[in-house]
Design a protein around this motif. Structure first.
Motif, PDB file in Angstrom:
ATOM      1  N   UNK A 155      57.663  33.404  18.858  1.00  0.00           N
ATOM      2  CA  UNK A 155      57.553  32.115  18.180  1.00  0.00           C
ATOM      3  C   UNK A 155      58.712  31.202  18.551  1.00  0.00           C
ATOM      4  N   UNK A 156      59.913  31.773  18.681  1.00  0.00           N
ATOM      5  CA  UNK A 156      61.069  30.971  19.063  1.00  0.00           C
ATOM      6  C   UNK A 156      60.928  30.451  20.488  1.00  0.00           C
ATOM      7  N   UNK A 157      60.403  31.284  21.387  1.00  0.00           N
ATOM      8  CA  UNK A 157      60.205  30.860  22.778  1.00  0.00           C
ATOM      9  C   UNK A 157      59.178  29.741  22.856  1.00  0.00           C
ATOM     10  N   UNK A 158      58.121  29.846  22.061  1.00  0.00           N
ATOM     11  CA  UNK A 158      57.120  28.783  22.021  1.00  0.00           C
ATOM     12  C   UNK A 158      57.716  27.502  21.450  1.00  0.00           C
ATOM     13  N   UNK A 159      58.539  27.647  20.419  1.00  0.00           N
ATOM     14  CA  UNK A 159      59.188  26.486  19.817  1.00  0.00           C
ATOM     15  C   UNK A 159      60.095  25.786  20.816  1.00  0.00           C
ATOM     16  N   UNK A 160      60.818  26.583  21.615  1.00  0.00           N
ATOM     17  CA  UNK A 160      61.691  25.999  22.632  1.00  0.00           C
ATOM     18  C   UNK A 160      60.904  25.162  23.637  1.00  0.00           C
TER      19      UNK A 160
END
Length: 265
Positions: free
Chosen positions: A126-131
């Motif tokens: 989820x953090x990678x997608x948010x980035x």
């Protein structure tokens, strides 16, 4: 139409005795003289009066004989690799994998900040997608960038990478993702790390949890990818990654290519 396209090769090939393979391939090479001798022998067996010297320059065709498992080099694992059934149905083998799963637009999720042996979790994805400022639609091929391909050629390639966890794998599949790739040796955590975790708590779920998630929900994974850092962008990556057909195989070799038409990279 592809004359001016940017093509990024995302594969690792089959190499003789590679230090980064636990079961290295062997490649026996037949040179052009040996090829002439072999072909002449076959023709002689058919009743033809010919010798190797009768070929132009006494040479003919070169080729290689390869002994390798289907999980050597960059390859796609079929659902059958994970178990005999997937989601209660007979698991597809590599020659049953739909070709439309193997091409489309990919998104690259960067987890290079994780250490070797770490488990990739849903919050990491989820953090990678948010980035990226990106939300999955379910039509994508998802590629996990660990940076482990930089270790190819060394024994550390087998041990120094983070691996997907069961929950992270199922989360992607539940979004509609059918194919997940990684630039690491394996999709799960390194062998020894899984073994240590198993010894620590005795839970069988510590052993190949990401792979075995495929017994619950159907998906394919591509292991030993490379060069994700060479992609000009990390979303809407036009990808072709069809596996070689191996009859009833658990996997098939694949050479994933990202093809960016001129002016779109």
């Amino acid at each position: 139409m592809f004359a001016d396209a940017t093509i990024v090769d995302l594969s690792i090939g089959i190499e003789d005795g590679a230090a980064s393979e636990p079961d290295p391939a062997t490649i026996d090479r037949m040179d052009h003289r040996e090829g002439a001798e072999w072909l002449a022998e076959n023709l002689q067996a058919m009743g033809v009066d010919v010798s190797a010297d009768d070929f132009p320059d006494g040479t003919a065709l070169a080729w290689e004989e390869i002994e390798a498992i289907t999980h050597t080099g960059t390859h796609m694992d079929a659902p059958y690799h994970y178990g005999p059934e997937s989601g209660g149905d007979p698991a597809r083998r590599i020659d049953d994998v739909p070709l439309d799963w193997c091409l489309g637009e990919a998104v690259v999720l960067d987890v290079r900040h994780l250490d070797g042996g770490d488990e990739i979790t849903v919050p990491h994805l989820e953090a990678a997608l948010s980035d990226l400022g990106y939300e999955l639609s379910g039509d994508e091929i998802v590629l996990i960038q660990t940076g482990a391909d930089e270790l190819w050629g060394s024994a550390e390639y087998l041990t120094d990478f983070p691996g997907m966890g069961r929950d992270a794998t199922l989360w992607l599949v539940e979004q509609g993702v059918r194919v997940i790739g990684t630039d690491a040796y394996g999709f799960d955590k390194p062998f020894l790390e899984m073994g240590r975790r198993f010894e620590a708590n005795g839970e069988s779920e510590e052993l190949w949890p990401a792979h075995l998630a495929g017994r619950e929900r159907e998906y394919c994974q591509i292991e030993k990818m490379a060069n994700l850092d060479a992609l000009p962008r990390k979303t809407a990556v036009p990808l072709v990654a069809a596996p070689v057909v191996v009859e009833d195989g658990s996997a098939g070799w694949v050479r994933p290519l990202a093809v960016f038409p001129e002016g779109t990279a």
